[in-house]
Design an enzyme around this catalytic site. Structure first.
Site, PDB file in Angstrom:
ATOM      1  CB  CYS A 126       3.350   1.114 -12.434  1.00  0.00           C
ATOM      2  SG  CYS A 126       4.802   0.889 -11.421  1.00  0.00           S
ATOM      3  CG  ASP A 160      -0.375  -0.935  -6.958  1.00  0.00           C
ATOM      4  OD1 ASP A 160      -0.380  -1.194  -8.165  1.00  0.00           O
ATOM      5  OD2 ASP A 160       0.008   0.168  -6.499  1.00  0.00           O
ATOM      6  CB  ALA A 166      -0.951   0.002   1.188  1.00  0.00           C
ATOM      7  N   PRO A 179       3.148   4.388  -1.052  1.00  0.00           N
ATOM      8  CG  PRO A 179       3.489   6.422  -2.164  1.00  0.00           C
ATOM      9  CD  PRO A 179       3.608   4.936  -2.352  1.00  0.00           C
ATOM     10  N   GLY A 180       0.519   5.095  -0.415  1.00  0.00           N
ATOM     11  CA  GLY A 180      -0.872   5.265   0.003  1.00  0.00           C
ATOM     12  C   GLY A 180      -1.809   5.798  -1.067  1.00  0.00           C
ATOM     13  N   GLY A 181      -1.316   5.870  -2.319  1.00  0.00           N
ATOM     14  CA  GLY A 181      -2.167   6.397  -3.396  1.00  0.00           C
ATOM     15  C   GLY A 181      -3.486   5.642  -3.507  1.00  0.00           C
ATOM     16  CD  GLU A 215       5.302  -0.923   1.799  1.00  0.00           C
ATOM     17  OE1 GLU A 215       4.484  -0.857   0.878  1.00  0.00           O
ATOM     18  OE2 GLU A 215       6.439  -1.438   1.660  1.00  0.00           O
ATOM     19  NE  ARG A 217       7.666   1.654  -0.476  1.00  0.00           N
ATOM     20  CZ  ARG A 217       7.472   2.544  -1.428  1.00  0.00           C
ATOM     21  NH1 ARG A 217       8.397   3.464  -1.647  1.00  0.00           N
ATOM     22  NH2 ARG A 217       6.392   2.530  -2.177  1.00  0.00           N
TER      23      ARG A 217
HETATM   24  N1  SAM Z   1      -0.111   0.864  -3.884  1.00  0.00           N
HETATM   25  C1  SAM Z   1       0.878   1.917  -3.691  1.00  0.00           C
HETATM   26  C2  SAM Z   1       0.250   3.248  -4.037  1.00  0.00           C
HETATM   27  O1  SAM Z   1      -0.725   3.287  -4.793  1.00  0.00           O
HETATM   28  O2  SAM Z   1       0.713   4.277  -3.508  1.00  0.00           O
HETATM   29  C3  SAM Z   1       2.131   1.664  -4.494  1.00  0.00           C
HETATM   30  C4  SAM Z   1       2.728   0.317  -4.189  1.00  0.00           C
HETATM   31  S1  SAM Z   1       4.250  -0.021  -4.968  1.00  0.00           S
HETATM   32  C5  SAM Z   1       3.790  -0.293  -6.619  1.00  0.00           C
HETATM   33  C6  SAM Z   1       4.613  -1.625  -4.369  1.00  0.00           C
HETATM   34  C7  SAM Z   1       4.875  -1.729  -2.881  1.00  0.00           C
HETATM   35  O3  SAM Z   1       5.154  -3.096  -2.578  1.00  0.00           O
HETATM   36  C8  SAM Z   1       6.041  -0.919  -2.380  1.00  0.00           C
HETATM   37  O4  SAM Z   1       5.641  -0.057  -1.361  1.00  0.00           O
HETATM   38  C9  SAM Z   1       7.024  -1.967  -1.857  1.00  0.00           C
HETATM   39  O5  SAM Z   1       7.712  -1.542  -0.698  1.00  0.00           O
HETATM   40  C10 SAM Z   1       6.122  -3.137  -1.543  1.00  0.00           C
HETATM   41  N2  SAM Z   1       6.830  -4.434  -1.565  1.00  0.00           N
HETATM   42  C11 SAM Z   1       8.113  -4.688  -1.922  1.00  0.00           C
HETATM   43  N3  SAM Z   1       8.401  -5.985  -1.761  1.00  0.00           N
HETATM   44  C12 SAM Z   1       7.288  -6.577  -1.296  1.00  0.00           C
HETATM   45  C13 SAM Z   1       6.967  -7.910  -0.914  1.00  0.00           C
HETATM   46  N4  SAM Z   1       7.848  -8.878  -1.005  1.00  0.00           N
HETATM   47  N5  SAM Z   1       5.717  -8.131  -0.454  1.00  0.00           N
HETATM   48  C14 SAM Z   1       4.820  -7.158  -0.383  1.00  0.00           C
HETATM   49  N6  SAM Z   1       5.063  -5.879  -0.721  1.00  0.00           N
HETATM   50  C15 SAM Z   1       6.287  -5.590  -1.167  1.00  0.00           C
END
Ligand code: SAM
Length: 463
Positions: free
Chosen positions: A229, A176, A109, A111-113, A132, A137
């Site tokens: 993304c 996500d 989640a 940064p929370g978008g 998260e 983060r």
């Molecule tokens: N959903 C967020 C938003 O809309 O602001 C963006 C999320 S970003 C695409 C993916 C997130 O997954 C990051 O914050 C990252 O730290 C986290 N992440 C990294 N490795 C992970 C893991 N093994 N399991 C779950 N989350 C993980």
């Protein structure tokens, strides 16, 4: 400076599109990203001048240029969130798939978008768990959700596998996923340097591990939103196909998507299941991929493991009088259960959220649940910043003082704020354009700034 794209990435794009389309895609990728924000629907800030609506999100707007967001008090008041337009499509999906309150997990989640978006898009009475795994983060996630002010949220800081033993708790899960970030090349040139075929393979492995860990937590018939993304089919369509073939997940169309939005579909040869791809040469926004899936009704549910978590948090005793004083600051005090745990903060938790919190807390690292309202200090009760931000605060709970821009920025820097001589003494809510920015304590000769130290603006100049 022109961005140099990895040769393997260009080669992959050339397999996805015909030559003219690949060329226009790669040209746009070297261009400037659009800027967009999403307004908080529970705080209703003004629509910025010259803003253009994002077609799939009623609270989303494109801005003509990038302002200095850091120095805009409205951002810190939770009036809006800076979010690229394509990912606001999640709002369209949520609004079309649920019309009664749900329990939703946003697993990746920060940064929370999308969590802040879900707070606005889900039916009233829904509960959101925003998780998260990366600790720092997760703190940013707490900050952004606190500013957004939605009371029915629990923030956790766990690995997806920590959720598995909890069983089928959620109606909707959003994954996500962490990905190779090709869709962010324009916004974040560092993503270009980190890209490689090996990294894409590592991302696929990690995405499947995350999905396998969390699917037991989705109730039969529940909905999974899988998004990334990135553009490549391995992290997108191939993972969706894997969910279908290995997990029996049904792949659903998103209702009422308009052709004029230019959203592209499935790019995997031999498959035509519905998926939603935002490509920057067709749609105004960054790269985004989304698929909507349903867990079969007949799926086996795992019984929550007997080996329940053993985390214990001491609940501290609070006097009835203290709770009565704090209750008077909320609009609907009867809706909440009160708790004071290790952090010495008196917290109000809506009753359905409390029940969920009771299930999660022994197994997970819960960073925040409900509204941190106040900190008892001797005979005083210090209102917490989260109360100022909360949409559940009683509007007349504290005298309000509207700040000018200089006062607002000084406040957000946590500098001394000077108020006019006729401002009332005691705790005051400083507002900007009518929205609470936070508390000050006016002691007459000066006003003590109660803005959270760790969130203060550190940048010195808007330039
Ligand atoms: N959903 C967020 C938003 O809309 O602001 C963006 C999320 S970003 C695409 C993916 C997130 O997954 C990051 O914050 C990252 O730290 C986290 N992440 C990294 N490795 C992970 C893991 N093994 N399991 C779950 N989350 C993980």
């Amino acid at each position: 400076m022109t961005m140099t794209l990895p040769a393997d990435f260009i080669a992959h794009i050339q397999t996805l599109f015909d030559a003219p389309e690949a060329q226009s895609f790669l040209e746009v990728l070297r261009g400037v990203p659009s800027v967009s924000i999403r307004l908080n629907q529970h705080k209703t800030p003004p629509v910025p001048a010259m803003a253009e609506p994002v077609p799939w999100c009623s609270s989303g707007y494109y801005l003509p240029e990038r302002p200095s967001f850091t120095f805009d008090p409205l951002l810190h008041a939770g009036g809006y969130y800076v979010q690229e337009a394509s990912s606001m499509f999640v709002a369209w999906v949520l609004r079309h798939i649920c019309d009664t309150p749900v329990r939703m997990l946003d697993l990746c989640a920060a940064p929370g978008g999308k969590s802040t978006l879900a707070c606005d898009a889900l039916p009233a009475g829904s509960l959101l768990v925003a998780n998260e795994v990366v600790r720092n983060r997760a703190q940013v996630l707490v900050e952004n959700l606190t500013k957004w002010g939605c009371p029915d949220v629990i923030v956790t800081n766990n690995d997806p596998s920590d959720f598995t033993p909890l069983g089928a708790l959620f109606d909707i899960i959003l994954v996500d996923a962490p990905c190779s970030g090709e869709g962010m090349f324009r916004k974040d040139p560092a993503a270009v340097d980190e890209w490689s075929e090996e990294n894409v393979s590592a991302c696929v492995r990690r995405q499947r591990r995350i999905l396998a860990d969390i699917l037991p937590c989705l109730r039969p018939g529940g909905l999974l939103l899988y998004s990334t993304c990135t553009y490549n089919v391995r992290e997108n369509e191939e993972n969706v196909r894997w969910l279908r073939d290995e997990w029996g997940m049904g792949i659903l169309p998103v209702p009422e998507v308009r052709p004029e939005w230019g959203i592209a579909g499935n790019l995997l040869p031999g498959e035509d299941f519905p998926v939603y791809r935002f490509l920057p040469h067709r749609t105004r926004g960054e790269g985004f991929f989304l698929s909507l899936l349903r867990k079969p009704e007949e799926a086996e549910t795992t019984v929550p493991s007997r080996r329940r978590g053993s985390r214990k948090e001491r609940v501290q005793a609070v006097s009835k009088e203290t709770i009565a004083r704090a209750s008077a600051w909320l609009e609907e005090p009867a809706d909440y259960v009160w708790a004071m745990r290790g952090d010495a903060c008196l917290t109000a938790i809506g009753r359905p959220l409390w029940e969920l919190d009771e299930v999660l807390r022994p197994s997970l690292r819960v960073l925040q649940a409900g509204i941190p309202v106040a900190e008892p200090k001797g005979r005083d009760l210090l209102p917490r910043h989260a109360l100022a931000m909360s949409t559940a605060i009683r509007p007349d709970a504290f005298p309000r003082v509207e700040a000018d821009l200089e006062q607002a920025v000084a406040y957000l820097r946590r500098e001394a704020v000077s108020l006019s001589g006729d401002a009332p003494r005691g705790f005051l809510l400083l507002t900007w354009r009518g929205l609470p920015l936070g508390f000050v304590k006016n002691i007459g000769s000066r006003a003590n700034n109660l803005y959270p130290q760790e969130w203060r603006i550190r940048k010195t100049s808007p330039l």
